[in-house]
Write a protein that holds these residues in place. Structure first.
Motif, mmCIF file in Angstrom:
data_model
loop_
_atom_site.group_PDB
_atom_site.id
_atom_site.type_symbol
_atom_site.label_atom_id
_atom_site.label_comp_id
_atom_site.label_asym_id
_atom_site.label_seq_id
_atom_site.Cartn_x
_atom_site.Cartn_y
_atom_site.Cartn_z
ATOM 1 N N ASN A 90 8.405 46.916 -68.641
ATOM 2 C CA ASN A 90 8.521 46.685 -67.195
ATOM 3 C C ASN A 90 8.990 47.875 -66.373
ATOM 4 O O ASN A 90 9.577 47.713 -65.320
ATOM 5 N N GLY A 91 8.687 49.090 -66.855
ATOM 6 C CA GLY A 91 9.005 50.279 -66.059
ATOM 7 C C GLY A 91 8.107 50.376 -64.835
ATOM 8 O O GLY A 91 6.998 49.847 -64.815
ATOM 9 N N TYR A 92 8.607 51.078 -63.813
ATOM 10 C CA TYR A 92 7.866 51.203 -62.557
ATOM 11 C C TYR A 92 6.470 51.799 -62.771
ATOM 12 O O TYR A 92 5.461 51.247 -62.335
ATOM 13 N N TYR A 93 6.408 52.953 -63.484
ATOM 14 C CA TYR A 93 5.101 53.603 -63.684
ATOM 15 C C TYR A 93 4.259 52.892 -64.734
ATOM 16 O O TYR A 93 3.036 53.004 -64.724
ATOM 17 N N THR A 94 4.916 52.193 -65.664
ATOM 18 C CA THR A 94 4.175 51.530 -66.729
ATOM 19 C C THR A 94 3.312 50.402 -66.189
ATOM 20 O O THR A 94 2.269 50.089 -66.738
ATOM 21 N N GLU A 138 0.185 62.035 -69.768
ATOM 22 C CA GLU A 138 0.482 60.843 -68.944
ATOM 23 C C GLU A 138 1.029 59.739 -69.825
ATOM 24 O O GLU A 138 0.448 59.420 -70.854
ATOM 25 N N THR A 139 2.130 59.125 -69.403
ATOM 26 C CA THR A 139 2.710 58.031 -70.178
ATOM 27 C C THR A 139 2.283 56.651 -69.680
ATOM 28 O O THR A 139 2.369 55.686 -70.425
ATOM 29 N N SER A 140 1.838 56.546 -68.436
ATOM 30 C CA SER A 140 1.527 55.227 -67.890
ATOM 31 C C SER A 140 0.111 54.780 -68.260
ATOM 32 O O SER A 140 -0.864 55.448 -67.931
ATOM 33 N N PRO A 141 -0.007 53.631 -68.943
ATOM 34 C CA PRO A 141 -1.358 53.149 -69.299
ATOM 35 C C PRO A 141 -2.194 52.823 -68.061
ATOM 36 O O PRO A 141 -3.412 53.048 -68.056
ATOM 37 N N VAL A 142 -1.562 52.306 -67.019
ATOM 38 C CA VAL A 142 -2.302 51.963 -65.801
ATOM 39 C C VAL A 142 -2.906 53.226 -65.181
ATOM 40 O O VAL A 142 -4.085 53.265 -64.806
ATOM 41 N N LEU A 143 -2.097 54.279 -65.095
ATOM 42 C CA LEU A 143 -2.597 55.513 -64.482
ATOM 43 C C LEU A 143 -3.572 56.244 -65.404
ATOM 44 O O LEU A 143 -4.506 56.894 -64.930
ATOM 45 N N ARG A 144 -3.399 56.130 -66.715
ATOM 46 C CA ARG A 144 -4.407 56.694 -67.624
ATOM 47 C C ARG A 144 -5.785 56.101 -67.343
ATOM 48 O O ARG A 144 -6.794 56.809 -67.365
ATOM 49 N N ASP A 145 -5.838 54.790 -67.111
ATOM 50 C CA ASP A 145 -7.126 54.158 -66.798
ATOM 51 C C ASP A 145 -7.711 54.736 -65.524
ATOM 52 O O ASP A 145 -8.908 55.006 -65.444
ATOM 53 N N ARG A 146 -6.848 54.907 -64.506
ATOM 54 C CA ARG A 146 -7.333 55.512 -63.255
ATOM 55 C C ARG A 146 -7.863 56.922 -63.508
ATOM 56 O O ARG A 146 -8.862 57.340 -62.952
ATOM 57 N N GLN A 147 -7.152 57.677 -64.344
ATOM 58 C CA GLN A 147 -7.563 59.057 -64.629
ATOM 59 C C GLN A 147 -8.879 59.085 -65.399
ATOM 60 O O GLN A 147 -9.737 59.932 -65.153
ATOM 61 N N ARG A 148 -9.043 58.137 -66.313
ATOM 62 C CA ARG A 148 -10.292 58.088 -67.077
ATOM 63 C C ARG A 148 -11.456 57.804 -66.131
ATOM 64 O O ARG A 148 -12.525 58.397 -66.249
ATOM 65 N N ALA A 149 -11.226 56.947 -65.153
ATOM 66 C CA ALA A 149 -12.287 56.640 -64.182
ATOM 67 C C ALA A 149 -12.638 57.881 -63.358
ATOM 68 O O ALA A 149 -13.793 58.112 -63.010
ATOM 69 N N ALA A 150 -11.647 58.720 -63.056
ATOM 70 C CA ALA A 150 -11.901 59.914 -62.228
ATOM 71 C C ALA A 150 -12.473 61.066 -63.041
ATOM 72 O O ALA A 150 -13.269 61.853 -62.526
#
Ligand code: SAH
Length: 362
Positions: free
Chosen positions: A32-36, A114-126
Motif C-alpha cells: 500500500n505504498g503511495y507509488y506502488t 522503476e520500483t512501481s508496478p503501476v508506473l512500469r506499465d505506463r512506461q511500457r506503453a510509452a
C-alpha cells in the motif's frame, strides 16, 4: 489493514521509527505504498512534472545526451538509464529528439529503473518492449552510460536531525495521544551523536536533513562513470547545501497536506541537497561535477527559445499554449529557479552542454 494501521502497530510494538523509515514505507510499501498503488502524475493525479508540462523538456534532455554521446566517442551500445521515469514521457520525447543525430538511436540500449508496478506499465506503453526494467541502478549491466533523473531524488527517504540545548537529536515518528487527544503520528526527539561534521554554528531548533540513499545512488553513478565513461543529468527542486531547514512536504490533489497524517495516500518529498549529491558522485579521480545551475538557465542554454519557435511555427493555433509551457518551465518565479540541474561526467570531456560556466568545487 491500512498502511497507517500497520505503521501504528509497528511503532507501538517496537518504538519510534526514523522519518526515513516512515517515508520509505509511505512511498514504497509493496502493498500500500503511495507509488506502488497509483499513477500520481498529471491533472487527475496529485502533481505535475516538467516532462508532463511540455514535450520540449524531454527533447532538450535528448539533445543534451546526443551532444555528450558524440563527445564520448559515440560508444555503441550506450546504456541510456532513467531513474524513476514516471509515465515514460521524458524518455520518449528524448528518444524522438535523439533521431537528429545519425547513429545515436541505434546505439541506445534503454534501462529504466522503476520500483512501481503501476508506473512500469505506463512506461511500457510509452516505450514499447525495447527497454529492460530494473528495480535498482546496480542491476543495470556495466558499460558506458547516459543517466537521467528528473524529480527522482526528492522521493528518496531523508533523516532529520535537530539541534537542541543539550546537543543533537534525531527527529523520529512516534504514535500515541499527545495530551489527551486521539492517538496520531507525531515527532519526538531522540539524542544522537552529531549527524555531520562542521555544524558548530547550529543553534537550538535548527534542523538538518540527510539523504543517505540519495548519496549512495550518486556515488554509484560516479563509480560507473569513472569505470566505463558516460555522463549524468539530474534535475530536481532543491538547494546547494549544506543548509539548515525542514523541507519535508506532502502533496495531495495539487495542494500541500500534513506530512504524517495519511501515509500511502499523499506524495511525500524533501528538497534535494544537490551539492551533497555532487560530492558523493565525484569522490573518485577522473570524475567531475557541474552545477547546480537553475533549470531555466539550463533549458535556455539547450535551446528552449528555438524549440518553442519551431513548435509554434508548425502549430500556430497552439502558439500561446507552447509559450505558456516554456514560461512555466523556465521563468524564475515559476519552476525556473527552484528546480536545479547538476551534471556528472569524466573530467576529460569538459563541461556538458549548458554547464560551461558552472564547475562544482567540493
Ligand atoms: N521522472 C518522472 C516521475 C517523477 S515521480 C517525471 O519527471 O515525470 C518519481 C518517480 O520515481 C516515480 O516513477 C516513482 O515510482 C519512482 N521512484 C520512487 N522511488 C523509487 C526508488 N526507490 N527506486 C526506483 N524508482 C523510484
Amino acid at each position: 489493514m491500512s498502511l497507517a494501521g500497520k505503521l501504528a502497530r509497528r511503532i507501538t510494538v517496537s518504538g519510534p521509527i526514523s522519518i526515513a523509515d516512515f517515508m520509505a514505507e509511505a512511498l514504497g510499501n509493496p502493498r500500500n505504498g503511495y507509488y506502488t498503488t497509483r499513477d500520481p502524475l498529471g491533472r487527475a493525479g496529485d502533481f505535475t512534472t516538467a516532462p508532463e508540462i511540455s514535450q520540449m523538456f524531454g527533447e532538450l534532455v535528448g539533445l543534451w545526451c546526443a551532444d555528450l554521446w558524440s563527445r564520448m566517442g559515440r560508444p555503441s551500445p550506450v546504456r541510456l538509464v532513467e531513474l524513476g521515469p514516471g509515465r515514460g514521457t521524458l524518455m520518449s520525447d528524448a528518444l524522438r529528439a535523439a533521431r537528429a543525430l545519425p547513429g545515436f538511436p541505434e546505439a541506445i540500449d534503454l534501462h529504466p529503473v522503476e520500483t512501481s508496478p503501476v508506473l512500469r506499465d505506463r512506461q511500457r506503453a510509452a516505450l514499447g518492449d525495447r527497454a529492460t526494467w530494473h528495480e535498482r541502478l546496480d542491476e543495470v549491466p556495466p558499460g558506458p552510460v547516459l543517466l537521467i533523473a528528473n524529480e527522482f531524488f526528492d522521493a528518496l527517504p531523508v533523516r532529520q536531525f535537530q539541534r537542541t540545548a543539550e546537543g543533537w537529536a534525531e527527529r523520529l515518528v512516534a504514535f500515541g495521544p499527545d495530551g489527551g487527544e486521539e492517538p496520531r503520528f507525531r515527532l519526538v526527539l531522540a539524542p544522537v551523536a552529531p549527524p555531520l561534521p562542521g555544524r558548530l554554528s547550529a543553534r537550538p531548533g535548527d534542523v538538518v536533513e540527510t539523504c543517505p540513499v540519495g548519496r549512495s545512488i550518486a556515488a554509484e553513478i560516479g563509480r560507473r562513470i569513472a569505470e566505463h565513461g558516460g555522463g549524468a543529468l539530474i534535475v530536481d527542486y532543491g538547494y546547494a547545501g549544506p543548509a539548515f531547514g525542514d523541507t519535508l512536504q506532502a502533496v495531495r490533489n495539487h495542494a500541500f497536506a500534513p506530512v504524517l497524517d495519511a501515509p500511502g495516500e499523499a506524495d511525500i518529498t524533501a528538497h534535494v541537497d544537490l551539492s551533497a549529491l555532487l560530492d558523493a558522485a565525484t569522490c573518485l579521480p577522473g570524475v567531475s561535477g557541474w552545477g547546480p545551475i537553475e533549470q531555466g538557465d539550463l533549458l535556455r542554454a539547450l535551446g528552449l527559445g528555438e524549440r518553442e519557435a519551431a513548435l509554434s511555427a508548425r502549430a500556430p493555433d497552439r502558439a500561446a499554449e507552447i509559450a505558456e509551457a516554456a514560461d512555466r518551465l523556465a521563468a524564475p518565479e515559476r519552476m525556473g529557479r527552484l528546480f536545479k540541474a547538476i551534471a556528472i561526467a569524466p573530467t576529460g570531456l569538459g563541461p556538458p552542454a549548458g554547464f560551461e560556466t558552472a564547475p562544482h568545487r567540493p
